[in-house]
Motif scaffolding. Structure first.
Motif, short mmCIF file in Angstrom:
data_model
loop_
_atom_site.label_atom_id
_atom_site.label_comp_id
_atom_site.label_asym_id
_atom_site.label_seq_id
_atom_site.Cartn_x
_atom_site.Cartn_y
_atom_site.Cartn_z
N GLU A 98 41.54 134.07 1.72
CA GLU A 98 40.84 135.68 1.99
C GLU A 98 42.17 136.68 2.44
O GLU A 98 42.26 137.38 1.17
CB GLU A 98 39.50 135.96 2.12
CG GLU A 98 39.14 137.54 2.06
CD GLU A 98 37.79 137.11 3.26
OE1 GLU A 98 36.96 138.50 2.67
OE2 GLU A 98 37.15 136.52 3.68
N GLN A 102 44.88 139.86 0.64
CA GLN A 102 44.68 140.73 1.58
C GLN A 102 46.10 141.88 2.24
O GLN A 102 46.35 142.49 1.94
CB GLN A 102 43.46 141.01 2.55
CG GLN A 102 42.26 140.84 1.78
CD GLN A 102 41.00 140.37 3.39
OE1 GLN A 102 41.94 140.71 4.61
NE2 GLN A 102 39.69 140.94 3.46
N TYR A 159 41.08 134.68 -7.57
CA TYR A 159 40.43 135.08 -7.85
C TYR A 159 39.80 135.93 -6.55
O TYR A 159 39.65 137.14 -5.81
CB TYR A 159 38.89 133.95 -7.68
CG TYR A 159 37.10 134.65 -6.71
CD1 TYR A 159 36.75 135.59 -7.15
CD2 TYR A 159 36.98 134.45 -5.18
CE1 TYR A 159 35.18 136.39 -6.99
CE2 TYR A 159 35.69 134.55 -4.56
CZ TYR A 159 35.29 136.02 -5.50
OH TYR A 159 34.10 136.34 -4.94
N GLU A 160 40.93 135.48 -5.05
CA GLU A 160 40.66 136.64 -3.74
C GLU A 160 41.28 137.35 -3.68
O GLU A 160 41.42 137.98 -2.69
CB GLU A 160 41.50 135.30 -2.72
CG GLU A 160 40.70 134.54 -2.26
CD GLU A 160 39.48 134.57 -1.43
OE1 GLU A 160 39.26 136.17 -1.45
OE2 GLU A 160 38.00 133.87 -1.10
N TRP A 161 42.43 137.23 -5.45
CA TRP A 161 43.85 138.57 -4.98
C TRP A 161 42.46 139.12 -6.47
O TRP A 161 43.34 140.70 -5.76
CB TRP A 161 44.84 137.40 -5.98
CG TRP A 161 45.39 138.84 -6.86
CD1 TRP A 161 44.60 139.57 -8.45
CD2 TRP A 161 45.77 139.39 -6.44
NE1 TRP A 161 45.36 141.17 -8.71
CE2 TRP A 161 46.34 140.70 -7.20
CE3 TRP A 161 46.31 140.19 -4.93
CZ2 TRP A 161 47.14 142.32 -6.95
CZ3 TRP A 161 47.57 141.30 -4.69
CH2 TRP A 161 47.49 141.85 -5.80
N ARG A 162 41.39 138.45 -6.97
CA ARG A 162 41.11 140.22 -7.71
C ARG A 162 39.82 140.69 -6.82
O ARG A 162 39.74 141.87 -6.46
CB ARG A 162 40.18 139.77 -8.84
CG ARG A 162 39.73 140.31 -9.82
CD ARG A 162 39.73 139.36 -10.85
NE ARG A 162 38.77 140.82 -11.92
CZ ARG A 162 39.66 140.82 -12.85
NH1 ARG A 162 41.05 141.68 -12.78
NH2 ARG A 162 39.05 142.33 -13.52
N ARG A 163 39.53 139.90 -5.61
CA ARG A 163 39.11 140.25 -4.70
C ARG A 163 39.91 141.74 -3.71
O ARG A 163 38.97 142.83 -3.03
CB ARG A 163 38.21 139.77 -3.62
CG ARG A 163 36.99 139.05 -4.48
CD ARG A 163 36.27 137.66 -2.93
NE ARG A 163 35.66 138.36 -2.02
CZ ARG A 163 35.35 137.33 -0.79
NH1 ARG A 163 35.90 136.59 -0.58
NH2 ARG A 163 35.17 138.33 0.25
N ALA A 164 40.57 141.00 -3.29
CA ALA A 164 41.52 141.67 -2.61
C ALA A 164 42.25 143.39 -3.00
O ALA A 164 42.15 144.14 -2.64
CB ALA A 164 42.43 140.92 -2.29
N GLY A 166 40.41 144.93 -5.11
CA GLY A 166 38.88 146.46 -5.03
C GLY A 166 38.09 145.72 -6.17
O GLY A 166 38.18 146.94 -6.64
N GLU A 167 38.54 144.41 -7.37
CA GLU A 167 38.34 144.52 -8.47
C GLU A 167 36.28 143.75 -7.69
O GLU A 167 36.33 143.11 -9.42
CB GLU A 167 39.24 143.97 -9.03
CG GLU A 167 40.12 144.91 -9.42
CD GLU A 167 41.38 144.32 -10.62
OE1 GLU A 167 40.91 144.15 -11.64
OE2 GLU A 167 42.77 144.09 -10.19
N VAL A 168 35.87 143.01 -7.65
CA VAL A 168 34.89 142.61 -6.88
C VAL A 168 34.42 143.24 -6.30
O VAL A 168 34.43 143.31 -5.23
CB VAL A 168 35.66 140.91 -7.05
CG1 VAL A 168 33.84 140.23 -6.59
CG2 VAL A 168 36.43 140.49 -7.40
N PRO A 170 30.64 143.40 -3.31
CA PRO A 170 29.92 142.68 -3.48
C PRO A 170 28.38 142.47 -4.60
O PRO A 170 28.21 140.88 -4.67
CB PRO A 170 30.42 143.27 -2.04
CG PRO A 170 31.50 144.17 -1.75
CD PRO A 170 31.68 144.85 -3.55
#
Length: 248
Positions: A98, A102, A159-164, A166-168, A170
């Motif tokens: 994660e 980021q 997946y962590e890239w997509r979260r970082a 801002g495309e996921v 919560p």
């Protein structure tokens, strides 16, 4: 050509099985990543087994950069992350997936190019590979069984890239063709129920009636109602009154 979307380069270092390369491509494309670099694949390139496993992500394989050495693969990178369970033999920052993504997102936003290294299936990245990286990504796996499949590791970092990036979200509410009820909708529903309950003699005894009405209003205000919900509850009450008036 790969898309222009800002993203890291995923570098598969000396991958062994074509199936794993294809599965890695599929995992990348699941999360909108399409910059694959392949370093000295054991079974040659192109690999028909990789194509078969990639399914709809075959374009990534067609456009992948093929090089013979790791230095060639990361020559244009400003920051390199190595995915490995080996963290004791070198002095380097070690990030959880994660945090690593980021950091990658922040550096890419500044105009830097970031590469993420994934080692071969049998033993992972060698120390000489890790030595070329600026930092390590360590997945918090079971220490008694720390080995991750190549495609699994790619999927996790994707997946962590997509979260970082801002495309996921919560959490989100999926609305099924209806908007939230406005205060006026809730007020009309509350009045409808109060009126019918008053006729039914629900608010008894008299000295408790006000408290009962307040509890009922509080009940409606706590409930996240949609307009469709309000219409349904109105309809239920109307039908119950009709049923009663017909004599049950």
């Amino acid at each position: 050509m790969p898309t222009e979307t800002p993203q890291p380069d995923f570098v598969l270092v000396r991958p062994q099985m074509g199936e794993n390369i294809g599965a890695a491509a599929r995992a990348m494309w699941n999360f909108g990543l399409d910059r694959m670099r392949v370093v000295a694949p054991r079974d040659g390139w192109p690999n028909p087994r990789a194509v078969a496993m990639a399914s709809g992500a075959g374009r990534l394989l067609d456009e992948a950069m093929l090089v013979e050495t790791l230095p060639e693969a990361v020559a244009d990178a400003h920051f390199v992350l190595a995915t490995t369970a080996r963290t004791r033999e070198m002095t380097k920052p070690v990030y959880a997936p994660e945090r690593a993504m980021q950091l990658a997102a922040a550096k890419i936003a500044e105009g830097q190019r970031v590469a993420v290294l994934f080692g071969p299936e049998r033993a992972g990245l060698e120390n000489a590979d890790v030595a070329r990286a600026n930092a390590i990504v360590s997945v918090p796996v079971n220490p008694a069984f720390p080995s991750l499949n190549l495609a699994q590791c790619v999927l996790l970092l994707g997946y962590e890239w997509r979260r970082a990036a801002g495309e996921v979200a919560p959490e989100r509410m999926q609305m099924d063709g209806s908007d939230w009820a406005a205060q006026a909708d809730v007020e009309a529903l509350a009045q409808h129920y109060e009126a019918r309950m008053e006729e039914a003699g629900f608010f008894f005894p008299a000295h408790k009636a006000e408290s009962m009405r307040r509890t009922l209003r509080n009940f409606w205000s706590r409930m996240p109602l949609t307009q469709a919900d309000a219409r349904l509850l109105h309809g239920i009450l109307r039908q119950m009154v009709r049923w009663k008036d017909r004599g049950g």
